[in-house]
Design a protein around this motif. Sequence first.
Motif, mmCIF file in Angstrom:
data_model
loop_
_atom_site.group_PDB
_atom_site.id
_atom_site.type_symbol
_atom_site.label_atom_id
_atom_site.label_comp_id
_atom_site.label_asym_id
_atom_site.label_seq_id
_atom_site.Cartn_x
_atom_site.Cartn_y
_atom_site.Cartn_z
ATOM 1 N N GLN A 1 36.212 30.720 40.433
ATOM 2 C CA GLN A 1 35.011 31.478 40.761
ATOM 3 C C GLN A 1 34.628 31.294 42.227
ATOM 4 N N GLU A 2 34.859 30.107 42.748
ATOM 5 C CA GLU A 2 34.566 29.820 44.156
ATOM 6 C C GLU A 2 35.318 30.792 45.079
ATOM 7 N N ASP A 3 36.594 31.050 44.781
ATOM 8 C CA ASP A 3 37.371 31.981 45.600
ATOM 9 C C ASP A 3 36.884 33.418 45.415
ATOM 10 N N LEU A 4 36.575 33.791 44.195
ATOM 11 C CA LEU A 4 36.039 35.130 43.937
ATOM 12 C C LEU A 4 34.729 35.345 44.692
ATOM 13 N N ASP A 5 33.885 34.327 44.747
ATOM 14 C CA ASP A 5 32.617 34.415 45.479
ATOM 15 C C ASP A 5 32.849 34.476 46.993
ATOM 16 N N ARG A 6 33.795 33.718 47.497
ATOM 17 C CA ARG A 6 34.083 33.715 48.939
ATOM 18 C C ARG A 6 34.594 35.074 49.417
ATOM 19 N N VAL A 7 35.285 35.786 48.564
ATOM 20 C CA VAL A 7 35.802 37.110 48.919
ATOM 21 C C VAL A 7 34.655 38.083 49.186
ATOM 22 N N LYS A 8 33.553 37.934 48.469
ATOM 23 C CA LYS A 8 32.446 38.881 48.557
ATOM 24 C C LYS A 8 31.815 38.957 49.942
ATOM 25 N N VAL A 9 31.969 37.931 50.773
ATOM 26 C CA VAL A 9 31.386 37.961 52.121
ATOM 27 C C VAL A 9 32.276 38.689 53.122
ATOM 28 N N HIS A 10 33.410 39.181 52.668
ATOM 29 C CA HIS A 10 34.342 39.902 53.535
ATOM 30 C C HIS A 10 34.422 41.358 53.069
ATOM 31 N N PRO A 11 33.668 42.252 53.692
ATOM 32 C CA PRO A 11 33.643 43.642 53.229
ATOM 33 C C PRO A 11 34.984 44.363 53.322
ATOM 34 N N VAL A 12 35.894 43.867 54.136
ATOM 35 C CA VAL A 12 37.214 44.496 54.255
ATOM 36 C C VAL A 12 38.042 44.295 52.977
ATOM 37 N N VAL A 13 37.695 43.288 52.168
ATOM 38 C CA VAL A 13 38.398 43.025 50.914
ATOM 39 C C VAL A 13 37.821 43.949 49.842
ATOM 40 N N LYS A 14 38.692 44.784 49.295
ATOM 41 C CA LYS A 14 38.253 45.792 48.321
ATOM 42 C C LYS A 14 38.668 45.483 46.893
ATOM 43 N N ALA A 15 39.598 44.534 46.709
ATOM 44 C CA ALA A 15 40.057 44.213 45.354
ATOM 45 C C ALA A 15 40.629 42.801 45.341
ATOM 46 N N TYR A 16 40.751 42.270 44.145
ATOM 47 C CA TYR A 16 41.273 40.917 43.950
ATOM 48 C C TYR A 16 42.232 40.974 42.766
ATOM 49 N N ILE A 17 43.493 40.698 43.030
ATOM 50 C CA ILE A 17 44.505 40.724 41.977
ATOM 51 C C ILE A 17 45.028 39.309 41.773
ATOM 52 N N VAL A 18 45.033 38.871 40.528
ATOM 53 C CA VAL A 18 45.565 37.549 40.196
ATOM 54 C C VAL A 18 47.057 37.704 39.881
ATOM 55 N N LYS A 19 47.859 36.957 40.605
ATOM 56 C CA LYS A 19 49.316 37.015 40.417
ATOM 57 C C LYS A 19 49.670 36.719 38.967
ATOM 58 N N GLY A 20 50.576 37.516 38.442
ATOM 59 C CA GLY A 20 51.044 37.301 37.081
ATOM 60 C C GLY A 20 50.113 37.818 36.007
ATOM 61 N N ARG A 21 48.976 38.369 36.391
ATOM 62 C CA ARG A 21 47.998 38.859 35.413
ATOM 63 C C ARG A 21 47.798 40.366 35.512
ATOM 64 N N TYR A 22 48.793 41.072 36.016
ATOM 65 C CA TYR A 22 48.681 42.513 36.178
ATOM 66 C C TYR A 22 50.053 43.127 35.915
ATOM 67 N N ASP A 23 50.049 44.441 35.698
ATOM 68 C CA ASP A 23 51.314 45.154 35.551
ATOM 69 C C ASP A 23 51.336 46.292 36.567
ATOM 70 N N VAL A 24 52.391 47.073 36.573
ATOM 71 C CA VAL A 24 52.558 48.136 37.560
ATOM 72 C C VAL A 24 51.433 49.163 37.451
ATOM 73 N N ALA A 25 51.053 49.524 36.236
ATOM 74 C CA ALA A 25 49.974 50.511 36.045
ATOM 75 C C ALA A 25 48.659 49.990 36.625
ATOM 76 N N GLN A 26 48.353 48.720 36.401
ATOM 77 C CA GLN A 26 47.120 48.142 36.947
ATOM 78 C C GLN A 26 47.176 48.084 38.478
ATOM 79 N N LEU A 27 48.344 47.772 39.021
ATOM 80 C CA LEU A 27 48.519 47.744 40.473
ATOM 81 C C LEU A 27 48.257 49.135 41.053
ATOM 82 N N LYS A 28 48.842 50.141 40.440
ATOM 83 C CA LYS A 28 48.637 51.521 40.890
ATOM 84 C C LYS A 28 47.163 51.904 40.804
ATOM 85 N N ASN A 29 46.496 51.497 39.737
ATOM 86 C CA ASN A 29 45.078 51.804 39.578
ATOM 87 C C ASN A 29 44.212 51.119 40.626
#
Length: 145
Positions: free
Chosen positions: A105-133
Amino acid sequence: MNPISILIVDDSEDDRYILIRQLRQTQIPISEIFECTEGVSALNFFVNYKENMAKYPDAYPPNFIFLDINMPLMDGFEFLTEFKKLKADCNFDPIVIMFSSSERQEDLDRVKVHPVVKAYIVKGRYDVAQLKNQLKPFLGAHFNS
């Protein structure tokens, strides 16, 4: 849709390989995928703006940056801080997607202060369809269909 270009910043060769393979499987047109193994080399990639514009006229600067958090020399958050300064002086505005094994959660919260970051993907927890989305909402904003 015009082809996009992507920069992957990750110290894991395996993770870069898997992500590249999955990006190609999305069937989104990609002109170039650049790779950097840590934050310092990624910053230098942008510092050398004029050289890279000449070398890759149709693919530079990259439209998307996939950025790992845990890397040697300069982690993803340190990169974002330095990149913000650099970005203010140059004419580029890539979309950053954090690409990390961290679910803290600490990393997820730290991302929020950087407006250039638009998404957060956890390695190994996504598939090609989710990546495309994750990419699709940003394609229309930056490219002609």
